[in-house]
Design an enzyme around this catalytic site. Sequence first.
Site, mmCIF file in Angstrom:
data_model
loop_
_atom_site.group_PDB
_atom_site.id
_atom_site.type_symbol
_atom_site.label_atom_id
_atom_site.label_comp_id
_atom_site.label_asym_id
_atom_site.label_seq_id
_atom_site.Cartn_x
_atom_site.Cartn_y
_atom_site.Cartn_z
ATOM 1 N N ALA A 245 -22.695 85.217 25.090
ATOM 2 C CA ALA A 245 -22.506 86.483 24.380
ATOM 3 C C ALA A 245 -22.936 87.701 25.182
ATOM 4 C CB ALA A 245 -23.278 86.452 23.054
ATOM 5 N N TYR A 246 -23.640 87.511 26.295
ATOM 6 C CA TYR A 246 -24.080 88.649 27.094
ATOM 7 C C TYR A 246 -22.868 89.317 27.730
ATOM 8 C CZ TYR A 246 -28.911 86.911 26.729
ATOM 9 O OH TYR A 246 -30.148 86.488 26.272
ATOM 10 N N ALA A 247 -22.645 90.563 27.359
ATOM 11 C CA ALA A 247 -21.500 91.333 27.868
ATOM 12 C C ALA A 247 -20.200 90.564 27.650
ATOM 13 C CB ALA A 247 -21.676 91.671 29.345
ATOM 14 N N GLY B 285 -19.459 87.544 27.899
ATOM 15 C CA GLY B 285 -19.146 86.529 28.903
ATOM 16 C C GLY B 285 -19.168 87.039 30.324
#
Length: 350
Positions: free
Chosen positions: A97-99, A101
Amino acid sequence: MARHTMTRDAQREREAVELEFDAEVIDEPTDVLVESNPVSGPIRVPRKAALGDTGIAVHPLALGGSVFGWTLSHEASFAVLDRFAGLGGELIDTADAYASGRSEQIIGAWLADRGLRDRMTVMTKAGRHPEHRGLSPRSLQGAVDASLERLRVERIDVLFFHGEDAEVPLEESLGAVDRLITAGKVRSIGASDFSPERLIEARVLAANGLPRFQTVTTAYNLMDRRGFEGAPELVAHAQGLAVLPYFALAGGFLGGGVRRRTDLRHDARGARLARHLGRRGHRVLAVLDDIAAEHGVTPATIAVAWLQSRPTVAAPVAGVSRPEQVDALLAAGSVQLQRSELVELDRASA
Protein backbone atom coordinates in the site's frame (compact mmCIF):
# COMPACT_ATOMS: atom_id res chain seq x y z
CA MET A 1 27.30 12.11 35.23
CA ALA A 2 30.27 13.56 33.39
CA ARG A 3 29.49 14.75 29.90
CA HIS A 4 31.46 15.41 26.73
CA THR A 5 32.65 18.98 26.20
CA MET A 6 30.46 19.36 23.11
CA THR A 7 27.85 22.04 23.88
CA ARG A 8 24.18 21.23 23.81
CA ASP A 9 23.63 23.95 21.17
CA ALA A 10 26.20 22.35 18.90
CA GLN A 11 24.56 19.00 19.38
CA ARG A 12 21.16 20.43 18.54
CA GLU A 13 22.49 21.73 15.23
CA ARG A 14 23.09 18.21 14.09
CA GLU A 15 20.49 17.10 11.59
CA ALA A 16 17.27 15.60 12.82
CA VAL A 17 16.40 12.39 11.06
CA GLU A 18 13.13 10.51 10.79
CA LEU A 19 14.82 8.22 11.79
CA GLU A 20 17.71 -7.90 32.30
CA PHE A 21 20.70 -5.33 32.14
CA ASP A 22 24.10 -6.01 33.79
CA ALA A 23 25.65 -3.52 36.19
CA GLU A 24 27.68 -1.68 33.59
CA VAL A 25 26.56 -1.89 29.97
CA ILE A 26 24.14 -3.59 27.64
CA ASP A 27 25.44 -6.63 25.76
CA GLU A 28 28.57 -5.53 23.97
CA PRO A 29 28.17 -5.65 20.18
CA THR A 30 30.20 -8.25 18.33
CA ASP A 31 31.36 -7.17 14.88
CA VAL A 32 30.38 -9.33 11.92
CA LEU A 33 32.19 -9.23 8.60
CA VAL A 34 29.91 -8.53 5.64
CA GLU A 35 31.20 -9.73 2.29
CA SER A 36 32.02 -7.38 -0.57
CA ASN A 37 29.21 -6.11 -2.76
CA PRO A 38 28.80 -3.66 -5.64
CA VAL A 39 28.10 -0.81 -3.20
CA SER A 40 31.00 -1.22 -0.79
CA GLY A 41 33.98 -3.39 -0.01
CA PRO A 42 34.09 -5.73 3.02
CA ILE A 43 32.70 -3.92 6.06
CA ARG A 44 32.15 -4.75 9.70
CA VAL A 45 28.74 -4.29 11.29
CA PRO A 46 27.46 -4.81 14.87
CA ARG A 47 25.80 -7.91 16.26
CA LYS A 48 23.03 -9.49 14.24
CA ALA A 49 19.39 -9.64 15.33
CA ALA A 50 17.35 -12.81 14.86
CA LEU A 51 13.85 -12.47 13.39
CA GLY A 52 12.10 -15.00 15.58
CA ASP A 53 12.63 -18.58 14.40
CA THR A 54 12.83 -17.65 10.73
CA GLY A 55 16.53 -18.42 10.51
CA ILE A 56 17.07 -14.82 9.37
CA ALA A 57 19.66 -12.74 11.24
CA VAL A 58 20.26 -9.13 10.20
CA HIS A 59 21.78 -5.81 11.23
CA PRO A 60 19.48 -4.54 14.03
CA LEU A 61 18.00 -1.65 12.05
CA ALA A 62 15.38 -1.82 9.31
CA LEU A 63 15.12 0.85 6.63
CA GLY A 64 11.53 1.99 6.21
CA GLY A 65 10.39 2.33 2.61
CA SER A 66 7.15 4.26 3.10
CA VAL A 67 8.63 7.40 1.51
CA PHE A 68 9.89 5.66 -1.62
CA GLY A 69 7.79 6.77 -4.57
CA TRP A 70 5.87 9.20 -2.38
CA THR A 71 8.08 12.01 -1.04
CA LEU A 72 11.25 10.52 -2.55
CA SER A 73 11.80 10.08 -6.27
CA HIS A 74 13.20 6.97 -7.93
CA GLU A 75 16.70 8.45 -7.99
CA ALA A 76 16.56 9.77 -4.43
CA SER A 77 15.32 6.41 -3.17
CA PHE A 78 18.19 4.63 -4.93
CA ALA A 79 20.66 6.97 -3.22
CA VAL A 80 19.20 6.17 0.22
CA LEU A 81 19.21 2.43 -0.47
CA ASP A 82 22.80 2.59 -1.72
CA ARG A 83 23.92 4.32 1.47
CA PHE A 84 22.02 1.81 3.62
CA ALA A 85 23.57 -1.21 1.91
CA GLY A 86 26.99 0.39 1.74
CA LEU A 87 27.06 0.85 5.52
CA GLY A 88 25.98 -2.71 6.28
CA GLY A 89 22.18 -2.43 6.34
CA GLU A 90 20.35 -5.60 5.38
CA LEU A 91 16.67 -5.30 6.31
CA ILE A 92 14.18 -3.33 4.19
CA ASP A 93 10.57 -2.75 5.23
CA THR A 94 7.80 -1.81 2.81
CA ALA A 95 4.13 -2.56 2.04
CA ASP A 96 2.04 -3.04 -1.06
CA ALA A 97 0.00 0.00 0.00
CA TYR A 98 2.98 2.37 0.26
CA ALA A 99 2.56 4.82 -2.62
CA SER A 100 0.12 2.32 -4.14
CA GLY A 101 2.91 -0.15 -4.82
CA ARG A 102 5.55 2.29 -6.08
CA SER A 103 7.70 1.68 -2.99
CA GLU A 104 7.90 -2.02 -3.85
CA GLN A 105 8.63 -1.21 -7.49
CA ILE A 106 11.55 1.03 -6.56
CA ILE A 107 13.00 -1.50 -4.13
CA GLY A 108 12.63 -4.25 -6.73
CA ALA A 109 14.35 -2.18 -9.41
CA TRP A 110 17.17 -1.35 -6.99
CA LEU A 111 17.68 -4.97 -5.95
CA ALA A 112 17.89 -6.04 -9.58
CA ASP A 113 20.14 -3.19 -10.67
CA ARG A 114 22.58 -3.57 -7.77
CA GLY A 115 22.53 -7.37 -7.68
CA LEU A 116 21.93 -7.42 -3.93
CA ARG A 117 18.92 -9.71 -3.60
CA ASP A 118 20.90 -12.44 -1.85
CA ARG A 119 22.23 -10.00 0.77
CA MET A 120 19.06 -8.09 1.56
CA THR A 121 16.08 -9.26 3.59
CA VAL A 122 12.81 -7.81 2.29
CA MET A 123 9.67 -7.44 4.39
CA THR A 124 6.38 -6.30 2.93
CA LYS A 125 2.76 -6.11 4.05
CA ALA A 126 -0.54 -7.16 2.53
CA GLY A 127 -4.10 -6.13 3.31
CA ARG A 128 -4.39 -2.45 2.40
CA HIS A 129 -3.67 -2.18 -1.30
CA PRO A 130 -6.68 -0.76 -3.17
CA GLU A 131 -6.84 -3.81 -5.45
CA HIS A 132 -6.28 -6.42 -2.73
CA ARG A 133 -7.93 -5.20 0.45
CA GLY A 134 -8.33 -7.37 3.50
CA LEU A 135 -6.94 -10.75 4.49
CA SER A 136 -9.22 -13.11 2.59
CA PRO A 137 -7.47 -15.99 0.80
CA ARG A 138 -8.24 -14.38 -2.56
CA SER A 139 -6.87 -10.99 -1.49
CA LEU A 140 -3.73 -12.50 0.03
CA GLN A 141 -3.01 -14.58 -3.06
CA GLY A 142 -3.45 -11.58 -5.34
CA ALA A 143 -1.46 -9.28 -3.08
CA VAL A 144 1.49 -11.66 -2.81
CA ASP A 145 1.65 -12.30 -6.55
CA ALA A 146 1.55 -8.57 -7.24
CA SER A 147 4.23 -7.85 -4.63
CA LEU A 148 6.50 -10.55 -6.03
CA GLU A 149 6.20 -8.97 -9.46
CA ARG A 150 6.89 -5.45 -8.22
CA LEU A 151 9.79 -6.56 -6.00
CA ARG A 152 11.20 -8.77 -8.76
CA VAL A 153 11.84 -11.59 -6.30
CA GLU A 154 10.75 -15.22 -6.16
CA ARG A 155 9.95 -15.22 -2.45
CA ILE A 156 8.99 -12.66 0.19
CA ASP A 157 11.22 -13.05 3.26
CA VAL A 158 8.66 -11.75 5.76
CA LEU A 159 5.03 -11.13 4.84
CA PHE A 160 3.06 -9.06 7.36
CA PHE A 161 -0.69 -9.01 7.75
CA HIS A 162 -1.22 -5.24 7.49
CA GLY A 163 -3.67 -4.88 10.36
CA GLU A 164 -6.49 -7.12 11.51
CA ASP A 165 -9.45 -8.06 9.32
CA ALA A 166 -12.57 -8.48 11.42
CA GLU A 167 -14.54 -9.83 8.45
CA VAL A 168 -12.27 -12.78 7.73
CA PRO A 169 -11.60 -15.59 10.23
CA LEU A 170 -7.91 -15.63 11.09
CA GLU A 171 -7.87 -19.35 10.41
CA GLU A 172 -8.74 -18.69 6.76
CA SER A 173 -5.99 -16.07 6.41
CA LEU A 174 -3.37 -18.33 7.96
CA GLY A 175 -4.54 -21.21 5.80
CA ALA A 176 -4.04 -19.08 2.70
CA VAL A 177 -0.53 -18.15 3.82
CA ASP A 178 0.21 -21.81 4.50
CA ARG A 179 -0.44 -22.52 0.83
CA LEU A 180 1.75 -19.58 -0.20
CA ILE A 181 4.58 -20.86 1.99
CA THR A 182 4.22 -24.35 0.53
CA ALA A 183 4.35 -22.82 -2.96
CA GLY A 184 7.64 -21.11 -2.04
CA LYS A 185 6.26 -17.59 -2.42
CA VAL A 186 6.55 -16.62 1.27
CA ARG A 187 9.25 -17.59 3.75
CA SER A 188 7.73 -16.38 7.05
CA ILE A 189 4.91 -14.22 8.38
CA GLY A 190 4.41 -11.38 10.83
CA ALA A 191 1.59 -9.31 12.30
CA SER A 192 1.31 -5.55 11.99
CA ASP A 193 -0.68 -3.73 14.69
CA PHE A 194 -2.41 -6.85 16.02
CA SER A 195 -4.03 -6.83 19.44
CA PRO A 196 -2.70 -9.16 22.17
CA GLU A 197 -5.94 -11.15 21.94
CA ARG A 198 -5.51 -11.66 18.21
CA LEU A 199 -1.90 -12.75 18.67
CA ILE A 200 -2.98 -15.29 21.28
CA GLU A 201 -5.65 -16.59 18.88
CA ALA A 202 -3.00 -16.89 16.18
CA ARG A 203 -0.73 -18.91 18.47
CA VAL A 204 -3.56 -21.33 19.26
CA LEU A 205 -4.16 -21.82 15.55
CA ALA A 206 -0.44 -22.34 15.00
CA ALA A 207 -0.47 -25.06 17.65
CA ASN A 208 -2.97 -26.82 15.41
CA GLY A 209 -0.67 -26.79 12.42
CA LEU A 210 -1.13 -23.39 10.77
CA PRO A 211 1.81 -21.01 10.14
CA ARG A 212 3.06 -19.13 13.18
CA PHE A 213 3.74 -15.41 13.37
CA GLN A 214 7.46 -14.86 13.95
CA THR A 215 7.55 -11.08 14.02
CA VAL A 216 5.32 -8.20 15.02
CA THR A 217 5.49 -4.53 14.13
CA THR A 218 3.89 -1.72 16.09
CA ALA A 219 4.38 1.97 16.85
CA TYR A 220 6.89 2.30 19.69
CA ASN A 221 9.47 4.90 20.71
CA LEU A 222 10.51 7.04 23.67
CA MET A 223 7.50 9.31 23.21
CA ASP A 224 4.97 6.55 22.48
CA ARG A 225 5.43 3.82 25.07
CA ARG A 226 2.02 3.08 26.56
CA GLY A 227 0.56 1.44 23.46
CA PHE A 228 3.15 -1.34 23.52
CA GLU A 229 4.43 -1.67 27.06
CA GLY A 230 2.04 -3.84 29.01
CA ALA A 231 -0.05 -6.62 27.48
CA PRO A 232 1.36 -6.36 23.90
CA GLU A 233 4.93 -6.55 25.16
CA LEU A 234 4.13 -9.44 27.51
CA VAL A 235 2.49 -11.43 24.72
CA ALA A 236 5.35 -10.72 22.32
CA HIS A 237 7.84 -11.90 24.94
CA ALA A 238 5.83 -15.02 25.83
CA GLN A 239 5.50 -15.99 22.17
CA GLY A 240 9.11 -15.23 21.29
CA LEU A 241 8.07 -12.70 18.67
CA ALA A 242 10.72 -10.40 17.21
CA VAL A 243 9.41 -6.85 17.66
CA LEU A 244 10.11 -4.36 14.86
CA PRO A 245 8.90 -0.98 16.14
CA TYR A 246 8.07 1.63 13.52
CA PHE A 247 7.97 5.40 14.14
CA ALA A 248 11.28 4.77 15.91
CA LEU A 249 11.97 8.52 16.03
CA ALA A 250 8.39 9.63 16.78
CA GLY A 251 7.98 11.04 13.30
CA GLY A 252 11.36 12.77 13.51
CA PHE A 253 10.80 14.51 16.85
CA LEU A 254 13.49 12.49 18.62
CA GLY A 255 16.04 13.68 16.06
CA GLY A 256 15.95 17.02 17.89
CA GLY A 257 15.20 19.34 14.98
CA VAL A 258 11.94 20.58 16.47
CA ARG A 259 12.30 22.40 19.79
CA ARG A 260 9.61 25.08 19.68
CA ARG A 261 6.38 25.69 17.84
CA THR A 262 8.07 28.10 15.45
CA ASP A 263 10.10 25.12 14.20
CA LEU A 264 6.95 23.34 13.05
CA ARG A 265 5.79 23.27 9.47
CA HIS A 266 2.14 24.00 8.82
CA ASP A 267 1.26 20.57 7.48
CA ALA A 268 0.14 17.14 8.70
CA ARG A 269 3.65 16.23 9.85
CA GLY A 270 3.93 19.45 11.82
CA ALA A 271 0.63 18.70 13.51
CA ARG A 272 1.87 15.26 14.55
CA LEU A 273 5.09 16.66 15.97
CA ALA A 274 3.25 19.40 17.85
CA ARG A 275 1.74 16.91 20.28
CA HIS A 276 5.22 16.14 21.64
CA LEU A 277 6.11 19.77 22.37
CA GLY A 278 5.46 19.80 26.08
CA ARG A 279 7.34 19.27 29.32
CA ARG A 280 7.79 15.58 28.72
CA GLY A 281 9.05 16.07 25.17
CA HIS A 282 11.59 18.71 26.20
CA ARG A 283 12.70 16.51 29.10
CA VAL A 284 13.33 13.59 26.74
CA LEU A 285 15.23 15.76 24.26
CA ALA A 286 17.42 17.18 27.04
CA VAL A 287 18.45 13.69 28.17
CA LEU A 288 19.03 12.59 24.57
CA ASP A 289 21.22 15.65 24.02
CA ASP A 290 23.38 14.88 27.05
CA ILE A 291 23.82 11.18 26.30
CA ALA A 292 24.45 11.86 22.61
CA ALA A 293 27.18 14.36 23.51
CA GLU A 294 28.77 11.79 25.81
CA HIS A 295 28.95 9.24 23.00
CA GLY A 296 29.75 11.73 20.24
CA VAL A 297 26.67 10.82 18.20
CA THR A 298 23.31 12.40 17.37
CA PRO A 299 20.16 12.32 19.53
CA ALA A 300 18.53 10.14 16.85
CA THR A 301 21.26 7.53 17.31
CA ILE A 302 20.58 7.36 21.05
CA ALA A 303 16.82 7.15 20.53
CA VAL A 304 17.29 4.13 18.26
CA ALA A 305 19.87 2.60 20.62
CA TRP A 306 17.33 2.83 23.45
CA LEU A 307 14.87 0.81 21.38
CA GLN A 308 17.55 -1.75 20.54
CA SER A 309 18.18 -2.20 24.27
CA ARG A 310 14.59 -3.32 24.91
CA PRO A 311 14.38 -7.09 25.56
CA THR A 312 11.81 -7.90 22.85
CA VAL A 313 13.01 -5.49 20.14
CA ALA A 314 14.93 -7.04 17.25
CA ALA A 315 15.26 -4.12 14.84
CA PRO A 316 13.60 -0.69 14.90
CA VAL A 317 12.18 0.53 11.59
CA ALA A 318 13.06 4.08 10.55
CA GLY A 319 12.92 6.05 7.32
CA VAL A 320 15.03 8.92 6.05
CA SER A 321 14.75 11.61 3.41
CA ARG A 322 18.46 11.91 2.53
CA PRO A 323 21.31 9.38 2.25
CA GLU A 324 23.48 11.04 4.90
CA GLN A 325 20.75 10.51 7.49
CA VAL A 326 21.21 6.75 7.26
CA ASP A 327 24.50 7.00 9.16
CA ALA A 328 22.90 8.06 12.44
CA LEU A 329 20.42 5.18 12.32
CA LEU A 330 22.93 2.43 11.64
CA ALA A 331 25.37 3.89 14.17
CA ALA A 332 22.96 2.98 16.97
CA GLY A 333 23.91 -0.68 16.68
CA SER A 334 27.43 0.16 17.84
CA VAL A 335 26.43 2.34 20.81
CA GLN A 336 26.77 0.75 24.25
CA LEU A 337 24.33 2.53 26.55
CA GLN A 338 25.20 2.30 30.23
CA ARG A 339 22.62 1.24 32.76
CA SER A 340 22.52 4.74 34.24
CA GLU A 341 21.81 6.21 30.80
CA LEU A 342 18.96 3.79 30.23
CA VAL A 343 17.51 4.73 33.61
CA GLU A 344 17.70 8.42 32.66
CA LEU A 345 15.87 7.80 29.40
CA ASP A 346 13.24 5.64 31.06
CA ARG A 347 12.55 8.27 33.72
CA ALA A 348 12.42 11.16 31.27
CA SER A 349 10.01 9.35 28.96
CA ALA A 350 7.80 7.76 31.63
